[in-house]
Each structure stands twice: as C-alpha cells, then as structure tokens.
Design an enzyme around this catalytic site. Structure first.
Site, PDB file in Angstrom:
ATOM      1  N   ASP A  14     -10.932   2.301   2.893  1.00 20.24           N
ATOM      2  CA  ASP A  14      -9.785   2.930   3.550  1.00 20.24           C
ATOM      3  C   ASP A  14     -10.031   4.426   3.726  1.00 20.24           C
ATOM      4  OD1 ASP A  14      -7.229   3.643   4.447  1.00 20.24           O
ATOM      5  OD2 ASP A  14      -6.244   2.291   3.045  1.00 20.24           O
ATOM      6  N   HIS A  16      -7.558   6.528   5.179  1.00 21.72           N
ATOM      7  CA  HIS A  16      -6.262   7.166   5.456  1.00 21.72           C
ATOM      8  C   HIS A  16      -6.029   8.322   4.486  1.00 21.72           C
ATOM      9  CE1 HIS A  16      -5.728   3.296   7.498  1.00 21.72           C
ATOM     10  NE2 HIS A  16      -4.963   3.996   8.326  1.00 21.72           N
TER      11      HIS A  16
END
Length: 140
Positions: A14, A16
């Site tokens: 990930d 983000h």
C-alpha cells in the site's frame, strides 16, 4: 510519566501516504513519541522498529483493501520476537469490498489485534483508545 511510543505505517504494498501523515501529526500533537515507517511496510519492519524503540503500540494502516492478508500472523511474529502484549491497532479500508464492520472487527481481533478501526475513523477516536489502553492498563 514517560511518553508512550507508537510505531506507525502503512502495511504491505500500500502506497497511501496522506492518512499516514495525518495520523503522524495527530499522534504527535496528542503527546506520543511516533516512529513513522511510511508506506509499503513489512511486518518485520514494524517488529524491528518496535523492538528498537521499546514501542508501547504498533498502529497498522491499510487503505488498498488487502490489510487482512497483510496482517495475518503479525501477533504471532510479535510474540516470537519478544513483543508479547504489545498493543496492536489496525485501521483504514482493511478488507476488499463492503463487509459488515462487526465481521471485519471479529476477524482482526481473532488475528490478535486489540482494536480495529473502520474507514473514516477520526484520529481523535484512535487517540482516545490509545490513551485508555496505554495509560489505564499499564499504569494501574
């Protein structure tokens, strides 16, 4: 009273970063020492940082939906590494698709996480829970 140390980061593949930065600033503003590992963090990186810093809690974030896969086995690895009892929190968009939060929470608690936070949880909610868990339990 000694400041409590949190290790935070975004697990797995990930990338983000925005939520991670928001949590970092919110946790620091609330008086915690925060070790921010950034994005694409492996379980081993969380554990190494927690050992190195004597962390009181590991706060795992995930937004891309694969948190359930990425988090499997983390409690066991923490225990094996001598971090038995370290507080484990997880939050964000941690599963694929829309699933009832109660079911998601149960699965993560069954994996050994102390607290599970759904998408859109305000940092203040997590901070209150951290304060309850870290100060009432450990100081009593």
């Amino acid at each position: 009273m000694k400041k409590k140390t949190l290790v935070i980061g975004v697990i797995g593949a990930d990338v983000h970063a925005v939520g991670n930065k928001i949590l970092y600033h919110a946790f620091r503003g609330a008086g915690f020492d925060v070790v921010n590992l950034g994005v694409m963090v492996s379980q081993e990186e969380y554990i190494s940082a927690a050992i190195e810093t004597g962390a009181d809690a590991i706060v795992v974030s995930s937004l891309y939906g694969h948190g359930e896969i990425d988090c499997r086995g983390l409690r066991e690895k923490c225990d094996e590494a001598g971090l038995k009892g370290v507080l484990l929190y997880v939050g964000g968009n941690i599963v694929v698709g829309k699933q009832p939060f109660e079911e998601v929470e149960k699965r993560f608690k069954d994996m050994g996480f102390d607290k599970v936070f759904g998408p859109g949880t305000a940092p203040e909610v997590t901070i209150e829970e951290l304060k309850k868990d870290l100060f009432s339990l450990k100081e009593a």
